[in-house]
Design a protein around this motif. Structure first.
Motif, PDB file in Angstrom:
ATOM      1  N   GLY A   1      42.774  41.567  45.018  1.00 59.89           N
ATOM      2  CA  GLY A   1      43.631  40.253  44.462  1.00 59.89           C
ATOM      3  C   GLY A   1      43.623  39.194  46.057  1.00 59.89           C
TER       4      GLY A   1
ATOM      5  N   GLU B   1      55.967  49.135  42.785  1.00 51.06           N
ATOM      6  CA  GLU B   1      55.580  48.170  43.325  1.00 51.06           C
ATOM      7  C   GLU B   1      53.919  47.855  44.152  1.00 51.06           C
ATOM      8  N   ALA B   2      53.233  46.367  43.667  1.00 48.30           N
ATOM      9  CA  ALA B   2      52.390  46.288  44.519  1.00 48.30           C
ATOM     10  C   ALA B   2      52.355  45.841  45.781  1.00 48.30           C
TER      11      ALA B   2
ATOM     12  N   ARG C   1      53.615  48.967  48.336  1.00 53.44           N
ATOM     13  CA  ARG C   1      52.519  49.381  48.768  1.00 53.44           C
ATOM     14  C   ARG C   1      51.801  49.037  49.335  1.00 53.44           C
TER      15      ARG C   1
ATOM     16  N   SER D   1      44.367  51.423  35.782  1.00 55.02           N
ATOM     17  CA  SER D   1      44.217  52.172  36.598  1.00 55.02           C
ATOM     18  C   SER D   1      44.974  52.776  38.206  1.00 55.02           C
ATOM     19  N   GLN D   2      45.880  51.234  38.525  1.00 55.77           N
ATOM     20  CA  GLN D   2      46.759  52.196  39.640  1.00 55.77           C
ATOM     21  C   GLN D   2      47.971  53.275  39.181  1.00 55.77           C
ATOM     22  N   VAL D   3      48.074  52.595  38.124  1.00 59.93           N
ATOM     23  CA  VAL D   3      50.174  52.785  37.237  1.00 59.93           C
ATOM     24  C   VAL D   3      49.510  54.305  36.171  1.00 59.93           C
TER      25      VAL D   3
ATOM     26  N   GLY E   1      42.751  45.178  33.633  1.00 57.07           N
ATOM     27  CA  GLY E   1      44.281  45.284  34.066  1.00 57.07           C
ATOM     28  C   GLY E   1      44.394  46.361  35.667  1.00 57.07           C
ATOM     29  N   GLU E   2      45.919  46.332  35.963  1.00 55.96           N
ATOM     30  CA  GLU E   2      46.194  47.458  36.663  1.00 55.96           C
ATOM     31  C   GLU E   2      46.422  48.379  36.295  1.00 55.96           C
TER      32      GLU E   2
ATOM     33  N   GLU F   1      46.019  55.050  43.279  1.00 60.46           N
ATOM     34  CA  GLU F   1      46.234  55.205  42.131  1.00 60.46           C
ATOM     35  C   GLU F   1      47.407  56.257  41.717  1.00 60.46           C
TER      36      GLU F   1
ATOM     37  N   THR G   1      45.853  50.839  48.741  1.00 60.79           N
ATOM     38  CA  THR G   1      46.650  51.420  48.341  1.00 60.79           C
ATOM     39  C   THR G   1      47.735  52.588  46.813  1.00 60.79           C
TER      40      THR G   1
END
Length: 316
Positions: A172, A118-119, A122, A242-244, A239-240, A105, A103
């Protein structure tokens, strides 16, 4: 367990990646991963070439199978274009290419100013992207009008003999469930046996499970840790984030909270074969079929020599 080498597009030039691939094949590694980025995580890494050009060059330089780890076929590049790129890569490699997807970054995908979903959204986009790619790989003319993508009268003419296999990353339960439903394999960077078991029980069965870890080869553990911290301080960002986080500058700011010891925990540092074997064993016990090691820093030939002599013979 199959042991491969991970080519870090964020840290090395295309010419260096090709030399590493040749060296990995000579050392006895069985396959390649290659990262797909628009930006490096931090400026100290310093590179980020267009992965599809590099894969084309790799196909002529060595015979190892190649998997992208991972491509995001949703925002920066339309899935119809990724479908064509993957098909061409499979043709060039004689069917030795697998498309690893995820999904993504914001670091790589935000560059056109699109909102970063948002996740859950995605994941929804990724599932629709896979549907489009698989339809295009059948060889007919495709028109698609979905929630997230439109394709009109598209046809891929250069196709491999068999459709490209898709492996999906999942960190996850939700993503792992989607991977079990839509992918031919599962990808992770953590030795998480629970996620492997979830993938297998929810539909993944005996499909391939791949994972990767990072190493910093050097003459001592402390020198390896210094190199790892210099090049990959983002490895300790939790945490998240790295994605945001949207840019290398933001990762550098977040990395100010990361210590060398924190990065050291995420890497195998130095030249002790036992440390590398211990890390590989963690992934084997978690149930992975393939594990890929990435080197950071200038001493990749030392890592190849170490693996050729001490690691790969134990897993042949």
């Amino acid at each position: 367990m199959r042991i491969g080498y991970f080519l870090s597009s964020e840290e090395y030039t295309p010419a260096e990646l090709i030399e590493q691939a040749k060296g990995a094949e000579r050392a006895g590694f069985s396959a390649l991963w290659i990262s797909d980025h628009y930006h490096p995580w931090v400026d100290a890494q310093g590179q980020s070439a267009f992965v599809w050009s590099t894969i084309g060059a790799l196909s002529q330089a060595c015979s190892l199978p190649i998997t992208t780890a991972v491509t995001c076929p949703t925002v920066r590049i339309h899935p119809a274009v990724i479908a064509q790129a993957a098909a061409t890569s499979a043709v060039l490699t004689g069917g030795r290419f697998r498309l690893g997807i995820g999904t993504g970054e914001a670091l790589n995908e935000h560059i056109f100013g699109d909102a970063w979903p948002e996740a859950d959204v995605r994941l929804e986009m990724l599932e629709e992207a896979v549907e489009i790619m698989r339809e295009l790989w059948k060889g007919g003319t495709v028109s698609h009008r979905g929630k997230h993508y439109t394709v009109e009268n598209a046809r891929i003419y250069t196709l491999p003999e068999k459709p490209v296999e898709i492996l999906m990353s999942g960190f996850g339960p939700k993503a792992t469930s989607v991977a079990a439903r839509i992918a031919e394999g599962y990808i992770s960077t953590m030795p998480d046996g629970e996620m492997v078991q979830q993938f297998r029980t929810e539909g993944g069965g005996e499909r391939t499970c791949q994972a990767g870890f990072k190493a910093a080869f050097a003459t001592s553990e402390e020198e390896g840790a210094r190199i790892a911290y210099e090049k990959w301080p983002n490895a300790g960002v939790p945490g998240e984030l790295s994605q945001v986080l949207p840019s290398p500058k933001h990762f550098e700011q977040a990395s100010e909270l990361v210590t060398q010891d924190m990065v050291k925990e995420a890497f195998v540092c130095g030249n002790d074969p036992a440390a590398h074997l211990e890390m590989i064993d963690k992934y084997a016990r978690a149930g992975f079929d393939e594990v890929y090691v990435a080197n950071t820093g200038p001493h990749w030939q030392g890592l190849f020599d170490l693996y050729a002599e001490h690691i790969l013979p134990k897993h042949s």
